[in-house]
Design a protein around this motif. Structure first.
Motif, PDB file in Angstrom:
ATOM      1  N   LYS A  74      74.283 137.239  41.038  1.00  0.00           N
ATOM      2  CA  LYS A  74      75.485 137.967  41.421  1.00  0.00           C
ATOM      3  C   LYS A  74      75.199 138.718  42.712  1.00  0.00           C
ATOM      4  O   LYS A  74      74.096 139.241  42.906  1.00  0.00           O
ATOM      5  N   THR A  75      76.173 138.771  43.595  1.00  0.00           N
ATOM      6  CA  THR A  75      76.013 139.551  44.811  1.00  0.00           C
ATOM      7  C   THR A  75      75.930 141.037  44.479  1.00  0.00           C
ATOM      8  O   THR A  75      76.563 141.506  43.523  1.00  0.00           O
ATOM      9  N   SER A  76      75.159 141.759  45.261  1.00  0.00           N
ATOM     10  CA  SER A  76      75.012 143.202  45.032  1.00  0.00           C
ATOM     11  C   SER A  76      76.114 144.025  45.691  1.00  0.00           C
ATOM     12  O   SER A  76      76.115 145.252  45.567  1.00  0.00           O
ATOM     13  N   MET A  79      77.790 147.454  44.362  1.00  0.00           N
ATOM     14  CA  MET A  79      77.024 147.976  43.235  1.00  0.00           C
ATOM     15  C   MET A  79      75.956 148.946  43.722  1.00  0.00           C
ATOM     16  O   MET A  79      75.386 148.770  44.805  1.00  0.00           O
ATOM     17  N   GLU A  81      72.101 150.665  42.613  1.00  0.00           N
ATOM     18  CA  GLU A  81      70.909 150.008  42.096  1.00  0.00           C
ATOM     19  C   GLU A  81      70.918 149.888  40.584  1.00  0.00           C
ATOM     20  O   GLU A  81      70.502 148.866  40.021  1.00  0.00           O
ATOM     21  N   GLN A  83      73.508 149.609  38.572  1.00  0.00           N
ATOM     22  CA  GLN A  83      74.445 148.563  38.163  1.00  0.00           C
ATOM     23  C   GLN A  83      73.874 147.172  38.437  1.00  0.00           C
ATOM     24  O   GLN A  83      73.949 146.277  37.589  1.00  0.00           O
ATOM     25  N   TYR A  84      73.301 147.021  39.632  1.00  0.00           N
ATOM     26  CA  TYR A  84      72.757 145.713  39.983  1.00  0.00           C
ATOM     27  C   TYR A  84      71.561 145.359  39.102  1.00  0.00           C
ATOM     28  O   TYR A  84      71.409 144.216  38.667  1.00  0.00           O
ATOM     29  N   THR A  88      71.137 142.091  36.884  1.00  0.00           N
ATOM     30  CA  THR A  88      70.116 141.145  37.340  1.00  0.00           C
ATOM     31  C   THR A  88      68.830 141.228  36.522  1.00  0.00           C
ATOM     32  O   THR A  88      68.403 140.241  35.924  1.00  0.00           O
ATOM     33  N   TRP A 126      68.735 145.272  46.654  1.00  0.00           N
ATOM     34  CA  TRP A 126      68.795 144.034  45.868  1.00  0.00           C
ATOM     35  C   TRP A 126      67.438 143.323  45.864  1.00  0.00           C
ATOM     36  O   TRP A 126      67.041 142.721  44.871  1.00  0.00           O
ATOM     37  N   ARG A 130      65.297 142.203  42.581  1.00  0.00           N
ATOM     38  CA  ARG A 130      64.890 140.809  42.380  1.00  0.00           C
ATOM     39  C   ARG A 130      63.375 140.708  42.223  1.00  0.00           C
ATOM     40  O   ARG A 130      62.861 139.994  41.357  1.00  0.00           O
TER      41      ARG A 130
END
Length: 229
Positions: A74-76, A79, A81, A83-84, A88, A126, A130
């Motif tokens: 999903k794109t960040s 959002m 940190e 939420q992302y 993720t 992001w 990751r």
């Protein structure tokens, strides 16, 4: 080979599914989906489940797999940190932590992204998330765990991204992508290349746990050479 697939309707997930359905040694492909993909194939079975933060209801049906391709992304944009990371890192680990004890012989492949930060301390939010996800997966007791980091992807065979902004990008870039892929085959990867690379990781592994675009291309060539041998 029995393959488990998450994210079968996204761009990389579609590439993974196509590669698996064409592979002679992939006897069964089980795709965990929120909504039915609409695809029908003798090898393909779909399990519908819409809350991967709580995958326990699937536990009785996710044992005995040789490989798992986790292609949910999903794109960040928009959002923070937390939420992302929830979408993720937390979702991915919820699934992986359930799968590892059920499938000790499994190869788990996580689709990350170019620029992911293994140090977990960089300035790009992001990329930190990751990288943290990649690191956490390698600590789980799988047979092997890999992260692939594709960047620009050339979609083939009608494959499209589910993300609106990416669809616009690929629509505008469509005339250039075949040329870029030809000129920079180790940078701009086609969906076919990514699919082949995933199968290489599942079949025979790779010397490094994190594959950048150049490594993904090399893994795809290894799969092609295997098929022509």
């Amino acid at each position: 080979m029995k393959v488990l697939l998450f994210g079968a309707t996204g761009m990389v997930g579609q590439a993974a599914l196509r590669a698996c359905l064409q592979a002679e040694d992939a006897g069964e492909v089980v795709a965990v989906v929120r909504t039915p993909s609409g695809q029908h194939h003798p090898k393909l079975r779909e399990l519908q489940h819409d809350d991967l933060w709580h995958p326990q209801p699937l536990v009785d049906r996710l044992e005995g797999f040789d490989a798992c391709f986790f292609c949910i992304g999903k794109t960040s944009a928009g959002m923070d940190e937390a939420q992302y990371a929830h979408f993720t890192h937390d979702m991915t680990l919820a699934v992986a932590q359930m799968l590892a004890p059920l499938n000790p012989g499994m190869t788990f492949v996580y689709v990350s992204g170019a620029g992911a930060d293994s140090s977990e301390r960089g300035r790009v939010m992001w990329a930190r998330v990751r990288g943290r996800t990649e690191n956490a997966l390698r600590r789980l007791p799988f047979k092997a765990a890999y992260a692939i980091r594709p960047g620009v992807i050339q979609p083939l065979h009608g494959i499209v991204s589910k993300t609106g902004s990416y669809r616009w990008f690929y629509r505008l870039a469509a005339p250039l992508l075949p040329l870029l892929h030809r000129w920079m085959p180790n940078t701009v990867l086609s969906t076919d290349v990514i699919g082949c690379a995933l199968l290489t990781l599942a079949r025979s592994g790779w010397p490094m746990p994190v594959l950048e675009a150049r490594d993904i291309a090399a893994a795809a060539r290894a799969d092609t050479q295997r098929g022509s041998a």
